[in-house]
Design a protein around this motif. Structure first.
Motif, mmCIF file in Angstrom:
data_model
loop_
_atom_site.group_PDB
_atom_site.id
_atom_site.type_symbol
_atom_site.label_atom_id
_atom_site.label_comp_id
_atom_site.label_asym_id
_atom_site.label_seq_id
_atom_site.Cartn_x
_atom_site.Cartn_y
_atom_site.Cartn_z
ATOM 1 N N LEU A 14 0.837 -1.202 0.000
ATOM 2 C CA LEU A 14 0.000 0.000 0.000
ATOM 3 C C LEU A 14 0.873 1.254 0.000
ATOM 4 C CD1 LEU A 14 -2.772 1.471 0.392
ATOM 5 C CD2 LEU A 14 -2.409 1.172 2.841
ATOM 6 N N GLN A 15 1.868 1.284 0.861
ATOM 7 C CA GLN A 15 2.778 2.439 0.917
ATOM 8 C C GLN A 15 3.521 2.623 -0.403
ATOM 9 O OE1 GLN A 15 4.786 1.076 4.539
ATOM 10 N NE2 GLN A 15 4.205 3.010 5.519
ATOM 11 N N GLU A 16 3.949 1.543 -1.014
ATOM 12 C CA GLU A 16 4.668 1.628 -2.290
ATOM 13 C C GLU A 16 3.753 2.139 -3.401
ATOM 14 O OE1 GLU A 16 7.440 1.533 -5.344
ATOM 15 O OE2 GLU A 16 7.686 1.649 -3.169
ATOM 16 N N LEU A 17 2.518 1.643 -3.444
ATOM 17 C CA LEU A 17 1.570 2.125 -4.448
ATOM 18 C C LEU A 17 1.332 3.620 -4.298
ATOM 19 C CD1 LEU A 17 -1.060 -0.772 -4.414
ATOM 20 C CD2 LEU A 17 0.343 -0.071 -6.370
ATOM 21 N N TRP A 27 -10.785 2.907 -3.506
ATOM 22 C CA TRP A 27 -11.349 1.868 -4.378
ATOM 23 C C TRP A 27 -10.272 1.264 -5.263
ATOM 24 C CZ3 TRP A 27 -16.075 0.089 -3.468
ATOM 25 C CH2 TRP A 27 -16.958 0.899 -2.775
ATOM 26 N N GLN A 28 -9.425 2.108 -5.844
ATOM 27 C CA GLN A 28 -8.359 1.612 -6.712
ATOM 28 C C GLN A 28 -7.339 0.800 -5.920
ATOM 29 O OE1 GLN A 28 -7.519 5.578 -8.152
ATOM 30 N NE2 GLN A 28 -8.094 4.989 -10.238
ATOM 31 N N GLU A 32 -6.418 -3.094 -6.509
ATOM 32 C CA GLU A 32 -5.016 -3.446 -6.769
ATOM 33 C C GLU A 32 -4.502 -4.497 -5.781
ATOM 34 O OE1 GLU A 32 -1.518 -3.180 -8.949
ATOM 35 O OE2 GLU A 32 -3.316 -1.987 -9.359
ATOM 36 N N LEU A 33 -4.914 -4.377 -4.524
ATOM 37 C CA LEU A 33 -4.422 -5.285 -3.483
ATOM 38 C C LEU A 33 -5.388 -6.439 -3.181
ATOM 39 C CD1 LEU A 33 -2.918 -2.593 -1.082
ATOM 40 C CD2 LEU A 33 -1.685 -4.099 -2.668
ATOM 41 N N ALA A 34 -6.501 -6.483 -3.911
ATOM 42 C CA ALA A 34 -7.489 -7.561 -3.782
ATOM 43 C C ALA A 34 -8.017 -7.692 -2.351
ATOM 44 C CB ALA A 34 -6.913 -8.887 -4.285
ATOM 45 N N VAL A 35 -8.382 -6.538 -1.779
ATOM 46 C CA VAL A 35 -8.992 -6.515 -0.447
ATOM 47 C C VAL A 35 -10.181 -5.559 -0.489
ATOM 48 C CG1 VAL A 35 -6.847 -7.072 0.777
ATOM 49 C CG2 VAL A 35 -7.444 -4.686 0.368
ATOM 50 N N SER A 36 -10.895 -5.459 0.619
ATOM 51 C CA SER A 36 -12.044 -4.564 0.663
ATOM 52 C C SER A 36 -11.599 -3.113 0.882
ATOM 53 C CB SER A 36 -12.989 -4.975 1.798
ATOM 54 O OG SER A 36 -12.382 -4.700 3.044
#
Length: 193
Positions: A14-17, A27-28, A32-36
């Motif tokens: 998440l931090q890298e994105l 939402w994006q 991207e991380l396949a989580v809610s």
């Protein structure tokens, strides 16, 4: 222990994105991380990462104050990073008024304007203008896409700057341009070349 390691890895991702593109929505990020979305919000809170609106304000306050050649509102797209005389990045979200009604494809002058204004913004001058531009439109950009333009000063001699700009939607390049920007203030009273 696996859940904790998975959470730590997800939070690092998440931090890298967000380091690469701070304008990603929850939402994006969730997609991207396949989580809610709720998981993303909890992860952001745990990492003390503000929501998108606050991130945009923080970025704008620091980045736009450095520009000399343009006013902040003259830059097309949102500045993410600006290192005068070296490199910069901007993000343009494609909205309804920017596309052709028939096919929802972005009008080319928006891509050009984003790249051109970013190239000019890199010049540390009170007055800089584009002398020439060679551009290549590589892929159509659609309504809702987010265009990330990355610019780099390739050379700077006297009052001329050669700036290369590449624009991407996700990881796909959609535009490239080579701009020659002239520092008119430094050039002074010299005649046109």
């Amino acid at each position: 222990m696996k859940g904790r390691q998975g959470r730590q890895e997800r939070r690092r991702a998440l931090q890298e994105l967000l380091r690469r593109d701070p304008f990603l929505t929850d939402w994006q990020l969730a997609e991207e991380l396949a989580v809610s979305v709720a998981t993303i919000r909890l992860d952001r809170m745990a990492l003390d990462i503000p929501e998108l609106r606050e991130r945009a304000k923080i970025i704008a306050a620091g980045t736009y104050s450095e520009i000399r050649a343009l006013q902040g509102e003259e830059v097309i797209g949102d500045l993410v990073e600006l290192n005068l005389g070296r490199a910069g990045t901007s993000v343009l979200v494609v909205l309804d008024h920017m596309v052709f009604a028939r096919n929802q494809i972005l009008r080319g002058h928006y891509l050009f304007a984003q790249a051109n204004s970013l190239a000019v913004a890199l010049v540390d001058s009170d007055l800089a203008l584009t002398k020439t531009a060679q551009v290549d439109y590589q892929r159509p950009v659609k309504l809702g896409d987010r265009v990330m333009a990355k610019a780099a000063v390739m050379s700077a001699q006297d009052h001329r700057y050669q700036v290369n700009v590449k624009s991407f939607v996700q990881d796909r390049q959609v535009f490239s341009g080579e701009f020659v920007v002239v520092d008119v203030a430094k050039k002074g009273g010299a005649k046109h070349e």
